[in-house]
Design a protein around this motif. Structure first.
Motif, PDB file in Angstrom:
ATOM      1  N   LEU A 162      -7.693   5.796  -8.081  1.00 48.58           N
ATOM      2  CA  LEU A 162      -8.350   6.431  -6.937  1.00 48.58           C
ATOM      3  C   LEU A 162      -7.541   7.590  -6.368  1.00 48.58           C
ATOM      4  O   LEU A 162      -8.099   8.546  -5.852  1.00 48.58           O
ATOM      5  CB  LEU A 162      -8.563   5.399  -5.814  1.00 48.58           C
ATOM      6  CG  LEU A 162      -9.643   4.345  -6.020  1.00 48.58           C
ATOM      7  CD1 LEU A 162      -9.630   3.352  -4.881  1.00 48.58           C
ATOM      8  CD2 LEU A 162     -11.021   5.004  -6.119  1.00 48.58           C
ATOM      9  N   MET A 163      -6.224   7.447  -6.444  1.00 47.28           N
ATOM     10  CA  MET A 163      -5.366   8.452  -5.815  1.00 47.28           C
ATOM     11  C   MET A 163      -4.888   9.484  -6.822  1.00 47.28           C
ATOM     12  O   MET A 163      -3.788   9.399  -7.366  1.00 47.28           O
ATOM     13  CB  MET A 163      -4.163   7.780  -5.133  1.00 47.28           C
ATOM     14  CG  MET A 163      -4.580   6.800  -4.046  1.00 47.28           C
ATOM     15  SD  MET A 163      -3.179   6.172  -3.093  1.00 47.28           S
ATOM     16  CE  MET A 163      -2.922   7.522  -1.936  1.00 47.28           C
ATOM     17  N   GLN A 164      -5.735  10.461  -7.066  1.00 48.64           N
ATOM     18  CA  GLN A 164      -5.397  11.531  -7.999  1.00 48.64           C
ATOM     19  C   GLN A 164      -6.183  12.777  -7.619  1.00 48.64           C
ATOM     20  O   GLN A 164      -7.167  12.715  -6.884  1.00 48.64           O
ATOM     21  CB  GLN A 164      -5.777  11.124  -9.420  1.00 48.64           C
ATOM     22  CG  GLN A 164      -7.240  10.733  -9.543  1.00 48.64           C
ATOM     23  CD  GLN A 164      -7.681  10.604 -10.978  1.00 48.64           C
ATOM     24  OE1 GLN A 164      -7.959  11.603 -11.645  1.00 48.64           O
ATOM     25  NE2 GLN A 164      -7.763   9.386 -11.463  1.00 48.64           N
ATOM     26  N   MET A 179       0.852  -1.200   0.000  1.00 52.35           N
ATOM     27  CA  MET A 179       0.000   0.000   0.000  1.00 52.35           C
ATOM     28  C   MET A 179       0.889   1.252   0.000  1.00 52.35           C
ATOM     29  O   MET A 179       0.724   2.152   0.793  1.00 52.35           O
ATOM     30  CB  MET A 179      -0.928  -0.033   1.228  1.00 52.35           C
ATOM     31  CG  MET A 179      -2.019   1.032   1.293  1.00 52.35           C
ATOM     32  SD  MET A 179      -3.102   1.193  -0.131  1.00 52.35           S
ATOM     33  CE  MET A 179      -4.133  -0.269   0.032  1.00 52.35           C
ATOM     34  N   GLY A 180       1.835   1.259  -0.928  1.00 56.34           N
ATOM     35  CA  GLY A 180       2.750   2.405  -1.007  1.00 56.34           C
ATOM     36  C   GLY A 180       2.040   3.642  -1.536  1.00 56.34           C
ATOM     37  O   GLY A 180       1.167   3.548  -2.389  1.00 56.34           O
ATOM     38  N   HIS A 181       2.406   4.782  -0.987  1.00 60.44           N
ATOM     39  CA  HIS A 181       1.859   6.051  -1.486  1.00 60.44           C
ATOM     40  C   HIS A 181       2.973   7.062  -1.697  1.00 60.44           C
ATOM     41  O   HIS A 181       3.860   7.201  -0.854  1.00 60.44           O
ATOM     42  CB  HIS A 181       0.869   6.660  -0.488  1.00 60.44           C
ATOM     43  CG  HIS A 181      -0.329   5.813  -0.212  1.00 60.44           C
ATOM     44  ND1 HIS A 181      -0.995   5.101  -1.177  1.00 60.44           N
ATOM     45  CD2 HIS A 181      -0.997   5.570   0.952  1.00 60.44           C
ATOM     46  CE1 HIS A 181      -2.014   4.468  -0.633  1.00 60.44           C
ATOM     47  NE2 HIS A 181      -2.035   4.728   0.659  1.00 60.44           N
ATOM     48  N   ASN A 182       2.871   7.753  -2.791  1.00 60.39           N
ATOM     49  CA  ASN A 182       3.679   8.955  -2.963  1.00 60.39           C
ATOM     50  C   ASN A 182       2.749  10.032  -3.491  1.00 60.39           C
ATOM     51  O   ASN A 182       1.556   9.786  -3.746  1.00 60.39           O
ATOM     52  CB  ASN A 182       4.894   8.711  -3.889  1.00 60.39           C
ATOM     53  CG  ASN A 182       4.511   8.436  -5.324  1.00 60.39           C
ATOM     54  OD1 ASN A 182       3.332   8.438  -5.699  1.00 60.39           O
ATOM     55  ND2 ASN A 182       5.502   8.163  -6.158  1.00 60.39           N
ATOM     56  N   MET A 217      -0.914  12.657  -8.466  1.00 62.29           N
ATOM     57  CA  MET A 217      -1.289  11.249  -8.376  1.00 62.29           C
ATOM     58  C   MET A 217      -0.319  10.488  -7.491  1.00 62.29           C
ATOM     59  O   MET A 217       0.766  10.965  -7.166  1.00 62.29           O
ATOM     60  CB  MET A 217      -1.267  10.623  -9.775  1.00 62.29           C
ATOM     61  CG  MET A 217       0.146  10.595 -10.377  1.00 62.29           C
ATOM     62  SD  MET A 217       0.216  10.039 -12.102  1.00 62.29           S
ATOM     63  CE  MET A 217       0.009   8.273 -11.925  1.00 62.29           C
ATOM     64  N   CYS A 218      -0.717   9.283  -7.115  1.00 64.27           N
ATOM     65  CA  CYS A 218       0.191   8.333  -6.495  1.00 64.27           C
ATOM     66  C   CYS A 218       0.607   7.383  -7.605  1.00 64.27           C
ATOM     67  O   CYS A 218      -0.234   6.874  -8.349  1.00 64.27           O
ATOM     68  CB  CYS A 218      -0.516   7.554  -5.381  1.00 64.27           C
ATOM     69  SG  CYS A 218       0.471   6.165  -4.749  1.00 64.27           S
ATOM     70  N   THR A 219       1.923   7.142  -7.724  1.00 61.09           N
ATOM     71  CA  THR A 219       2.394   6.318  -8.844  1.00 61.09           C
ATOM     72  C   THR A 219       2.564   4.843  -8.482  1.00 61.09           C
ATOM     73  O   THR A 219       3.087   4.070  -9.286  1.00 61.09           O
ATOM     74  CB  THR A 219       3.731   6.853  -9.416  1.00 61.09           C
ATOM     75  OG1 THR A 219       4.760   6.731  -8.424  1.00 61.09           O
ATOM     76  CG2 THR A 219       3.609   8.310  -9.834  1.00 61.09           C
ATOM     77  N   PHE A 220       2.115   4.449  -7.299  1.00 62.04           N
ATOM     78  CA  PHE A 220       2.157   3.020  -6.953  1.00 62.04           C
ATOM     79  C   PHE A 220       1.231   2.274  -7.922  1.00 62.04           C
ATOM     80  O   PHE A 220       0.172   2.801  -8.299  1.00 62.04           O
ATOM     81  CB  PHE A 220       1.695   2.822  -5.499  1.00 62.04           C
ATOM     82  CG  PHE A 220       1.988   1.463  -4.944  1.00 62.04           C
ATOM     83  CD1 PHE A 220       3.237   1.169  -4.395  1.00 62.04           C
ATOM     84  CD2 PHE A 220       1.027   0.455  -4.975  1.00 62.04           C
ATOM     85  CE1 PHE A 220       3.522  -0.094  -3.881  1.00 62.04           C
ATOM     86  CE2 PHE A 220       1.306  -0.814  -4.468  1.00 62.04           C
ATOM     87  CZ  PHE A 220       2.552  -1.088  -3.918  1.00 62.04           C
ATOM     88  N   PRO A 221       1.616   1.069  -8.330  1.00 59.61           N
ATOM     89  CA  PRO A 221       0.828   0.355  -9.346  1.00 59.61           C
ATOM     90  C   PRO A 221      -0.681   0.338  -9.050  1.00 59.61           C
ATOM     91  O   PRO A 221      -1.116  -0.118  -7.993  1.00 59.61           O
ATOM     92  CB  PRO A 221       1.415  -1.053  -9.306  1.00 59.61           C
ATOM     93  CG  PRO A 221       2.843  -0.843  -8.900  1.00 59.61           C
ATOM     94  CD  PRO A 221       2.808   0.311  -7.932  1.00 59.61           C
ATOM     95  N   GLY A 222      -1.429   0.846 -10.004  1.00 57.57           N
ATOM     96  CA  GLY A 222      -2.887   0.823  -9.926  1.00 57.57           C
ATOM     97  C   GLY A 222      -3.519   1.899  -9.066  1.00 57.57           C
ATOM     98  O   GLY A 222      -4.739   2.083  -9.095  1.00 57.57           O
ATOM     99  N   HIS A 223      -2.725   2.634  -8.301  1.00 59.63           N
ATOM    100  CA  HIS A 223      -3.325   3.574  -7.347  1.00 59.63           C
ATOM    101  C   HIS A 223      -3.906   4.837  -7.982  1.00 59.63           C
ATOM    102  O   HIS A 223      -4.798   5.466  -7.415  1.00 59.63           O
ATOM    103  CB  HIS A 223      -2.296   3.964  -6.271  1.00 59.63           C
ATOM    104  CG  HIS A 223      -2.122   2.904  -5.240  1.00 59.63           C
ATOM    105  ND1 HIS A 223      -1.585   3.154  -3.986  1.00 59.63           N
ATOM    106  CD2 HIS A 223      -2.420   1.586  -5.259  1.00 59.63           C
ATOM    107  CE1 HIS A 223      -1.558   2.018  -3.284  1.00 59.63           C
ATOM    108  NE2 HIS A 223      -2.045   1.051  -4.047  1.00 59.63           N
ATOM    109  N   TYR A 224      -3.409   5.218  -9.142  1.00 55.00           N
ATOM    110  CA  TYR A 224      -3.856   6.510  -9.680  1.00 55.00           C
ATOM    111  C   TYR A 224      -5.340   6.526 -10.011  1.00 55.00           C
ATOM    112  O   TYR A 224      -5.952   7.600 -10.101  1.00 55.00           O
ATOM    113  CB  TYR A 224      -3.009   6.932 -10.889  1.00 55.00           C
ATOM    114  CG  TYR A 224      -3.227   6.121 -12.142  1.00 55.00           C
ATOM    115  CD1 TYR A 224      -2.454   4.994 -12.411  1.00 55.00           C
ATOM    116  CD2 TYR A 224      -4.197   6.496 -13.071  1.00 55.00           C
ATOM    117  CE1 TYR A 224      -2.647   4.255 -13.567  1.00 55.00           C
ATOM    118  CE2 TYR A 224      -4.394   5.771 -14.233  1.00 55.00           C
ATOM    119  CZ  TYR A 224      -3.620   4.646 -14.473  1.00 55.00           C
ATOM    120  OH  TYR A 224      -3.817   3.918 -15.621  1.00 55.00           O
TER     121      TYR A 224
HETATM  122 CO    CO Z   1      -0.698   4.935  -3.276  1.00 57.20          CO
END
Ligand code: CO
Length: 174
Positions: free
Chosen positions: A166-168, A91-94, A157-164
């Motif tokens: 939802l995370m944008q 569950m990495g986030h940047n 955005m978050c560039t962790f695989p698949g996160h963008y």
């Molecule tokens: Co993330």
């Protein structure tokens, strides 16, 4: 410190109450007056010159902000906090801010295979204006950068695989 402040307050009261016409006695405690006023000036200063932004990412794969507003060319101090408990590997986030011409989906797909470079694809570095480190639960990172000089709506955005998906959000430069 408290005593100093009391003495200072007393001195102020005396100078205000009894020496209204005389400016000079008040000036003698100039150093203490400076101590009092400097922090206020600093706050005003940072308000107008630097945008301080804090946002969170959680274990539900969400940022707590979908919109950030700054002024063109403004200094931005941004802190991302991962308030979840999950590991960076799952569950990495940047927080990554993209250039105006960047295609979020293209960046997202390239990032997914860029594990070696913290999910920032080496061949797309020119599409990033700024980004934090990749974080796991409980971690945080603070970055400073200059907002684009060109007003408009940018994407973060978050560039962790698949996160963008939802995370944008929108980074609006006014
Ligand atoms: Co993330």
């Amino acid at each position: 410190m408290k005593k100093l402040v009391l003495v200072f307050m007393a001195a102020l009261a005396v100078s205000c109450g009894e020496n209204k016409k005389e400016e000079k006695p008040g000036m003698k405690i100039g150093t203490q007056v400076e101590e009092k006023t400097t922090p206020v000036e600093a706050t005003t200063d940072s308000d107008s010159k630097e945008a301080v932004v804090t946002l969170e990412g959680n274990d539900q794969m969400k940022f707590n902000k979908s919109e950030i507003r700054v002024k063109a060319g403004q200094k931005v101090k941004l802190t991302l906090k991962h308030v979840g408990k999950m590991d960076k590997a799952v569950m990495g986030h940047n927080w990554a801010l993209l250039t105006k011409d960047a295609d979020m989906a293209a960046v997202g797909q390239a990032s997914a295979t860029a594990a070696d470079t913290d999910y920032i694809p080496a061949d797309m570095k020119d599409k990033f204006i700024a980004h934090t480190k990749m974080l796991g639960g409980g971690e945080s990172d603070t970055i400073e950068f200059e907002a684009p000089s060109e007003p408009g709506t940018y994407t973060f955005m978050c560039t962790f695989p698949g996160h963008y998906a939802l995370m944008q959000g929108k980074f609006i430069v006014e």
